[in-house]
Scaffold this active site. Sequence first.
Site, PDB file in Angstrom:
ATOM      1  N   PHE A 101     -77.972 -29.449  34.012  1.00 32.59           N
ATOM      2  CA  PHE A 101     -76.981 -28.898  33.084  1.00 32.59           C
ATOM      3  C   PHE A 101     -77.537 -28.730  31.675  1.00 32.59           C
ATOM      4  CE2 PHE A 101     -76.360 -33.514  33.037  1.00 32.59           C
ATOM      5  CZ  PHE A 101     -76.414 -33.788  31.668  1.00 32.59           C
ATOM      6  N   ASP A 102     -78.696 -29.322  31.397  1.00 35.64           N
ATOM      7  CA  ASP A 102     -79.281 -29.175  30.061  1.00 35.64           C
ATOM      8  C   ASP A 102     -80.743 -29.593  30.116  1.00 35.64           C
ATOM      9  OD1 ASP A 102     -79.504 -28.624  27.390  1.00 35.64           O
ATOM     10  OD2 ASP A 102     -78.469 -30.418  26.695  1.00 35.64           O
ATOM     11  N   ILE A 109     -74.167 -38.821  22.816  1.00 35.44           N
ATOM     12  CA  ILE A 109     -73.351 -39.620  23.720  1.00 35.44           C
ATOM     13  C   ILE A 109     -73.760 -41.089  23.604  1.00 35.44           C
ATOM     14  CG2 ILE A 109     -72.903 -37.731  25.324  1.00 35.44           C
ATOM     15  CD1 ILE A 109     -75.047 -38.902  27.164  1.00 35.44           C
ATOM     16  N   PHE A 128     -80.606 -38.608  33.197  1.00 33.63           N
ATOM     17  CA  PHE A 128     -81.524 -37.948  32.271  1.00 33.63           C
ATOM     18  C   PHE A 128     -82.945 -38.442  32.515  1.00 33.63           C
ATOM     19  CE2 PHE A 128     -77.538 -37.558  29.951  1.00 33.63           C
ATOM     20  CZ  PHE A 128     -77.621 -36.293  29.400  1.00 33.63           C
ATOM     21  N   TYR A 142     -86.353 -33.806  27.453  1.00 32.37           N
ATOM     22  CA  TYR A 142     -85.369 -34.334  28.395  1.00 32.37           C
ATOM     23  C   TYR A 142     -84.898 -33.254  29.362  1.00 32.37           C
ATOM     24  CZ  TYR A 142     -81.771 -31.874  25.727  1.00 32.37           C
ATOM     25  OH  TYR A 142     -81.027 -30.896  25.119  1.00 32.37           O
ATOM     26  N   TYR A 153     -69.723 -38.105  28.830  1.00 29.04           N
ATOM     27  CA  TYR A 153     -68.704 -37.190  28.301  1.00 29.04           C
ATOM     28  C   TYR A 153     -67.290 -37.576  28.721  1.00 29.04           C
ATOM     29  CZ  TYR A 153     -72.589 -34.410  26.693  1.00 29.04           C
ATOM     30  OH  TYR A 153     -73.725 -33.992  26.050  1.00 29.04           O
TER      31      TYR A 153
END
Length: 247
Positions: free
Chosen positions: A162-163, A180, A222, A152, A206
Amino acid sequence: MKSFIKTAGILCLAATLFSCNNKKDVKLETLEDSASFVLGFQSAAMWAQRGVDTINSDAFQAGYNAFDIDEQAMPLGMEQEEYMSLMQRFSEVLQNRYLEKFKPNIEKGEKFLAENKAKAGVITTASGLQYEITKEGTGVKPSLYDTIYVNYTGTLLDGTTFDSSAGTPIALPLIPGALIQGWIEAFPLLATGTTAKLYIPYDLAYGEEGNQAIQPFSTLIFDVELVKVVKGKAPEQPQGMPQFEIQ
């Protein structure tokens, strides 16, 4: 112990409100000195996120010094209802400041999702989750309590990453509270081998608080690939507990 806690409180005040921005402003000679500074710094961050950017330093210190753990009395001789009313009003002020600060995130997310919803191939669920399958897999679909292996990349609406799993599938438990809510809802819709884009509104991501990398009220995107599913088992219902059936 109380003097140590008071030191932390005073440093909290300085760090939160004024110019105590680095450790050269105070002497950190002992473990308690350093811990006090860290407590103050953490408290400053917490209150800043809630909209407290200025208070009366003299009143803060006087109120702190007036507290007596043995008496536990209301401040300024207030009745409990008066005390609760004052703090409720202040809480409302902070909430309004907080919402005003991050209102652009809400508006940008709503605009994006409204426009994205109309695009070909984008599916919107009852919760507001949106997803788009870019390659249909043929394997099993996961269920709650399975372990999923996922590639991902997570991005903000402005394209900032961010990730990321960095190309290596990450094993994640499909358990409510562990991921989440947007992922908990999305992955049971995807067959193993599927690649997809997930568009997740803030209330399924979030939420109102965000985290260190993600601002409050942020809509997230995502790109995911469901690589593998390992079947799990739902926790057993304790004996004697009532059984509920979802209609």
